[in-house]
Structure formats: C-alpha cells, structure tokens
Design a protein around this motif. Structure first.
Motif, short mmCIF file in Angstrom:
data_model
loop_
_atom_site.label_atom_id
_atom_site.label_comp_id
_atom_site.label_asym_id
_atom_site.label_seq_id
_atom_site.Cartn_x
_atom_site.Cartn_y
_atom_site.Cartn_z
N PHE A 1 41.06 28.37 28.68
CA PHE A 1 40.46 29.54 29.57
C PHE A 1 40.12 29.18 30.79
O PHE A 1 39.99 29.94 31.80
CB PHE A 1 39.16 29.67 28.48
N TYR B 1 42.96 29.56 32.91
CA TYR B 1 43.31 31.17 33.00
C TYR B 1 42.53 31.99 34.16
O TYR B 1 42.90 32.63 35.16
CB TYR B 1 43.07 31.74 31.53
N LEU B 2 41.22 31.39 33.99
CA LEU B 2 40.14 32.26 34.88
C LEU B 2 40.34 31.46 36.38
O LEU B 2 40.06 32.35 37.58
CB LEU B 2 38.77 31.87 34.53
N PHE C 1 46.43 40.06 36.88
CA PHE C 1 46.09 40.22 35.42
C PHE C 1 47.39 40.00 34.51
O PHE C 1 47.31 39.15 33.60
CB PHE C 1 45.56 41.58 35.28
N LEU D 1 41.69 45.81 37.66
CA LEU D 1 42.11 44.74 37.36
C LEU D 1 43.17 44.29 38.69
O LEU D 1 43.92 44.96 39.09
CB LEU D 1 43.04 44.62 36.02
N VAL E 1 36.78 38.85 29.43
CA VAL E 1 36.92 38.69 30.94
C VAL E 1 36.98 39.98 31.50
O VAL E 1 36.40 40.17 32.30
CB VAL E 1 38.28 38.15 30.96
N ILE E 2 37.68 40.99 30.78
CA ILE E 2 37.73 42.44 31.53
C ILE E 2 36.21 42.93 31.56
O ILE E 2 35.77 43.49 32.69
CB ILE E 2 38.60 43.34 30.69
N PHE F 1 34.30 41.38 34.17
CA PHE F 1 34.67 41.60 35.41
C PHE F 1 34.46 43.26 35.65
O PHE F 1 34.09 43.66 37.04
CB PHE F 1 36.23 41.35 35.58
N PHE G 1 34.73 38.74 40.47
CA PHE G 1 35.08 37.66 39.72
C PHE G 1 33.99 36.56 39.47
O PHE G 1 33.94 35.74 38.76
CB PHE G 1 36.33 37.01 40.29
N VAL H 1 32.57 36.78 36.09
CA VAL H 1 33.46 36.20 35.24
C VAL H 1 33.08 34.82 34.94
O VAL H 1 33.24 34.18 33.98
CB VAL H 1 35.11 36.60 35.75
N TYR H 2 32.87 34.26 36.25
CA TYR H 2 32.66 32.81 35.99
C TYR H 2 31.36 32.51 35.55
O TYR H 2 31.18 31.76 34.89
CB TYR H 2 32.69 32.09 37.54
N MET I 1 30.13 34.47 33.30
CA MET I 1 30.30 34.72 31.81
C MET I 1 30.88 33.28 31.21
O MET I 1 30.36 32.97 29.96
CB MET I 1 31.19 35.89 31.71
N LEU I 2 31.65 32.66 31.94
CA LEU I 2 32.22 31.24 31.36
C LEU I 2 31.19 30.20 31.41
O LEU I 2 31.10 29.58 30.29
CB LEU I 2 33.40 30.90 32.24
#
Lengths: 155, 502
Positions: free
Chosen positions: A87, A90-91, A99, A145, B398-399, B402, B408, B411-412, B414-415
């Motif tokens: 994960f 991936y990020l 994507f 995306l 992830v989507i 985002f 992004f 997204v980070y 979120m992680l």
C-alpha cells in the motif's frame, strides 16, 4: 494488554506534551476575558494528559499477563504487513506512474495476498478491474485520476 | 400538505432518484451480508461517486445502502451464523437454528418482513417528529447549542466498549485533530506547520476512510478462516399466515424500541436488537424455544435494527448530531454538497429535507421488494471471492480520498489515519469516539467560545437557560450511566477471573 496499555499511555503522554508545547506557540489575539485560539487546545491538552496518566496508572496496576485480544495467527500477520508495505509503495509511485500503471500491479499483489494463486486470474483480474475503475471514475464521474507516464496515450 | 412536503415527494420520486435508491438498496443488501464488510465500508465504496452526483441522488444512494445494509446483515447471520453487521448479531441467535433445521427461507422471509415494518414505523417517526424537533431547535441559543453538542460528545462514553478511559482518549484525540487548520471563530491558523493543505483542516471523510477501511482490510487478511459455504437450499421465502400472526407482537416491540433508541444518539442497532429480543423472550409464552429457532426471535431484532435507521436520522437532520458512524458519514456527504444538517435545514431547504425523508420511505419499499425477489441471486453473491472484492475496496479507498479535493495530500492523510486505526485496534481502543469527535469538534468549540465571548468569560451562561441545563443534565446522566456500566463490566470480569482461578 498490560504492556500495550503502558506503551499507549506513554505515547499519548508524549503526544499530549507535544500538543501542549505547540499550543503555547499559538497566537493570542483576543479581547480581554474572552477565549482566544489557544483556549480549546488547552482544554484538549489537559484532557489528554489527565486521561493518559490514568491509563498509565491502570496499566501499571494491571496483573502481569492479563488477557488481551487474541493476536492474529503469524501467517495472517505476515500477510497484513506485506499488504501495508505494498500500500505504501503504491501511494508513493501513484502520482508519478499514474493510476493505471500503479494500480494494476497493486491490485494483483493484493489478490495474491488474499489467496488467489492462479496467475492468469491474477493478471486478468487486476487488468480488468483497473481498467473498469479508471474508465468509470475518469470518464463516468469526472474524477481526475492521474495518467502519469501514460499522459497522451490513455484517454 | 405543505409545499415543502410536496416538493420533497417530487424530489424523492423522480425516476433517477428512485433508480439510485434501488441501486443503493441492492448494494447495501450485498455489502451487509458479506462477512467482513460493514455498512460503513459500503458507504466508503460509494463515497467517491457521491462527490460528483447531485445531492438528491447521492443521499438517495447512501440511504438505500443504509437501509439495505441493515437487512443484508441478517442474511449471513441466518445462513452462516456470521452476522454481516453488528446489528444482526441478535438475529443469528434464532435465525441460524432455523436455517440448520432446513427453514432458512422461512427465517429470511420473516427477517425481511420484520425489517420492512420496522423501517416503515421509523419512517413515520422521522416524518412527524423531525419537523417538530427542528422547530424547537430553531429557538436554541449558542449556549444551548453548546450543551446539545456536548451531550452528543458524551455518546463517546457509550462506545467505550472495554475501557472508559480509552474511549475518552480516543474522543479527545479527535477533538485535538479538529483544531488543525483555521480557528473557527477568529480564522487564525493553528498547527498547520506552514502546510497549505492543512489550512482547511483534516477532512473527516478522509480520516474516516482510513480509520474504518484500512483496519478492516488488514483484519480480513489476518483472518485465515476460509469463507464458509452455504449448505442450505432456499425454499419459499414468503412468510406463512401463522408466522405473520406470531410475529405481530415481536415486530411491534422491535419497531418501537428501535425507533426510540435510534433517536437517542449512541444507542444504535445492536443495542436495540438485543433489548427487543430480550424483552420479546421475557413476555413470550414459548420462552424455552428462544435460541432454538423461534420465529419471534428473528422478527424482534430485525424490526428493531431497521427501525433504528429512521430514528437515527432524526437527530442527524434536526440537530446535526450523528448517532452512529453511518449518520456521521451522511452528515459529511451532505456538507460536501453545501447542505449542513441542523434545524435550519427544514426552513432553508425544506424541500430537500422532506426529499431525504421520502427517499428513506422508498428505500424501505425497495428493500422489501428487492430482498424478497432477488434473495436467491443475493445469496449467491455471498460466494464472491475476497481476492477480488478486497483489492477493489482498497483502490476505492484511494479514489475516495483523492476525489474529495483532487489532492494526493488527502490520500496520504487517509493512509496515516489507517495506521492510526490499526494502532488503535492493537490497543483495543474504539475508533467511533474519534470519528464522532471529528464531526462534533468544530461546533463544540465554536459554540463554547461564542457563548463565553458573549458572557465575557462567565461560565454561568450555560446554567442560565433551561434548555442548556436540560442537556447538561442529560450529559451528566450519560456519563454516570457509562461509569456505572464500566464498573459493572470490571466487577464481572474480576469475578469470572476469580472463578476460573479457583
């Protein structure tokens, strides 16, 4: 659970102390006798420190070897750690690769970790799922995306 | 009938909205019955879609999922003895024994019927109570609002499953997180460390995706038990007349209990289901049949957990107070579309408020129809390979993060919250208090500071209004009740450990 509670209490005491130090640096722009920007963070700081200290005392008073949640089997734990590592990678590569190129191998890796061992299914599943998700969100719902290195190649 | 009600009916009955409601129900039924997937996970999957859809369609989709998810949870409870959602735990007690003796279809038919009636009772409560409560809430002053939000925050105590201290800590960490970004009263920046992305604060939906979905994915990976196979063949799912007679009283108990407990923030589906199950068992003439496959034992909890849904929407819509994680997410989805839930929703966007209520009505109708007619297809979905489902959920997380701001950074974040969620799970610390604090933190601080500013720092302002005093008293009662419950748990744990050692 005893050890975990003590670790948690110490980490949260450190967090509370750090949060308190940062609170002292907040701007004090307020009328006299009225609460300014640091007012609420101070309440939080006191609450975090007091509750963490209580947890620490509770942890220290707990019997050694007191029951905690049943840990996951070693194999499961290992898979979970691998999944988290995948994960993170991936990020990290997603903005650069885009994507499609980043998601397909990520998806395939997770399929394997979730127990799919047939290579053809893994490859097809990853490619088809990535394609569907990309088309659905990029063109169906206008989510931008990233196309990454495939910019100009994929629609 | 008021123009807002008519506009609401028209909004909820548009072709696209109806279609989306039905789709939401179908997804909800599917998500609810797959063990390892929760209604919250289902909503996370749909979140990125709702950002781009119009508000009425988004909410219809999410409401459909909410209602369908509650019923779907009972399918796996009956067929596999694995409740798809926590609210379906009580259903498994009698549903699975029925399934084991070859009456799975009968049990599911009763569950679906009970869910429908429970849902419709809660719709009526929502339709008639919500506008009245919103009217009352319009007269609230800042100090009353503070007391109300504070009462909402004390819900945290009821989510502190094992340790009150850990539950409160989780909530306070959430309150600390909401102080990141712009100060809600003066606009000055706090804890942003020069990061432009932090000026707007941490979006609670981003945090929620991480807190719920990532630990769920990891826990599904760690769970090495293979998915159970369904042995049961379904016969007719239409309830018999004799069964309908037998479940009249349990459904009445379940529906009323569920709708009432749903209104109380924090009580939620599992509590309502178990209370109504227990009460129905106590008054039943066939008490000894409970736990062995009694139809009443399926009907009472199923009507209760679906009745909770409408009840929980009442404080969410009228006061902006979420009663559970799902309504917290719904608040987030409404805010994304510029619609802040609260008393003003009924005066400023009455058409939308009633549209939401009637979408809930349609969701219950579709839930009944789809669950009865598509049951065999839905049950087959229980066999969906996790190897395909879980990676899809991961990518959708992830989507979702985002798509919120096409950024992004989210997204980070979120992680990061995913890792926080994992750490909390390892420490046996509940995440729901953190989530509720993220939703209620800003109004709590804002109302507290505005009230204190108007009184020039005099805290007696909170005891000057009867509404404020009433909510503060309720908060005190809520805390005392939680402390007593925690003490009882500790004592019972101590006595059981003594018994085992002797």
């Amino acid at each position: 659970m005893r050890r975990r509670n003590i670790i948690a209490a110490l980490v949260l005491l450190a967090f509370g102390a750090g949060y308190g130090i940062l609170t002292t640096q907040l701007p004090v722009r307020s009328l006299p006798d009225t609460p300014g920007p640091p007012f609420f963070p101070w309440i939080n700081t006191i609450a975090i420190l007091a509750l963490s200290a209580t947890l620490l005392v509770q942890g220290l008073m707990e019997k050694v070897g007191a029951d905690g949640p049943v840990p996951a089997p070693a194999a499961g734990r290992q898979r979970a750690i691998w999944a988290l590592a995948v994960f993170v990678v991936y990020l990290a590569v997603l903005p650069g690769l885009g994507f499609i190129l980043a998601t397909a191998p990520f998806f395939a890796a997770l399929m394997v970790l979730f127990g799919e061992t047939r290579p053809l299914r893994v490859v097809l599943g990853a490619l088809i799922a990535t394609g569907i998700l990309y088309l659905l969100f990029r063109h169906g719902f206008n989510v931008f995306l990233p196309t990454g290195v495939l910019k100009g190649i994929v629609p | 009938m008021s123009p807002d009600v008519l506009a609401g009916i028209a909004q909820a009955s548009g072709f696209l909205v109806l279609l989306t409601t039905a789709l939401g129900v179908f997804i909800g039924l599917t998500v609810g019955m797959i063990p390892g997937m929760t209604i919250s996970t289902g909503i996370i999957i749909l979140l990125p879609v709702t950002f781009v859809l119009p508000a009425d369609i988004s909410i219809a989709l999410l409401l459909g999922l909410y209602v369908g998810g509650m019923t779907g949870g009972s399918f796996s409870a009956v067929l596999l003895n694995i409740p798809g959602t926590p609210s379906a735990s009580a259903t498994a007690l009698d549903g699975y024994p029925m399934s084991a003796r070859g009456e799975a279809g009968r049990a599911l038919g009763i569950a679906i019927t009970a869910s429908f009636i429970g849902g419709m009772v809660s719709f009526l409560c929502l339709l008639f109570i919500a506008p009245l409560l919103a009217d009352v809430a319009l007269s609230f002053r800042t100090e009353d609002m503070f007391a109300l939000v504070f009462f909402g925050i004390t819900i945290i105590c009821s989510f502190a499953a094992q340790s009150l201290v850990k539950g409160l800590l989780s909530g306070v960490i959430g309150l600390a997180i909401v102080t990141i970004g712009q100060d809600p009263v003066m606009g000055s920046q706090r804890f942003t460390f020069g990061q432009v992305n932090l000026i707007g604060g941490i979006h609670f939906l981003t945090a929620m995706i991480g807190l719920f979905a990532i630990p769920q994915l990891v826990s599904n990976l760690a769970d090495t038990t293979s998915a159970a196979r369904i042995q049961t063949k379904l016969k007719s799912v239409l309830p018999r007349l004799a069964d309908l007679r037998a479940i009249r009283m349990p459904i009445t108990i379940g529906s009323l209990t569920g709708a009432f407990l749903g209104i109380l923030p924090g009580a939620g589906g599992p509590i309502a289901a178990f209370i109504s199950y227990d009460y129905t068992r106590r008054i039943s003439k066939r008490r000894e049949d409970f736990g062995k496959g009694a139809v009443e034992g399926v009907a009472a909890p199923e009507s209760a957990n679906n009745a909770v849904t409408g009840g929980a929407l009442i404080p969410m819509m009228t006061l902006g107070i979420p009663g559970d994680p799902v309504t917290a997410i719904l608040i987030g989805a409404l805010i994304i579309h510029g619609l802040a839930p609260g008393p003003l929703m009924f005066t400023e966007r009455g058409d939308f408020a009633f549209g939401l209520i009637f979408s809930f009505f349609w969701a219950n109708i579709f839930n009944f129809i789809i669950a009865l007619t598509a049951l065999r297809v839905l049950v087959k979905l229980l066999a969906t390979p996790r190897a395909l489902l879980m990676p899809t959920v991961a990518v959708l997380c992830v989507i979702g993060a985002f798509a919120l701001r096409n950024n992004f950074f989210d997204v980070y974040v979120m992680l990061f919250f995913g890792l926080v969620g994992l750490a909390m799970r390892w420490l046996d610390m509940p995440v729901v208090p953190l989530l509720l604090a993220l939703v209620l933190g800003v109004p709590l601080e804002e109302n507290l500071r505005v009230a204190l500013t108007s009184s020039q720092g005099d805290i007696s302002i909170f005891f000057s209004s009867p509404i404020s005093v009433a909510f503060l008293s309720l908060s005190a009662l809520s805390i005392i009740w939680s402390l007593r419950a925690a003490r009882r748990r500790r004592m019972s744990a101590q006595s059981s450990s003594k018994e085992s050692s002797s």
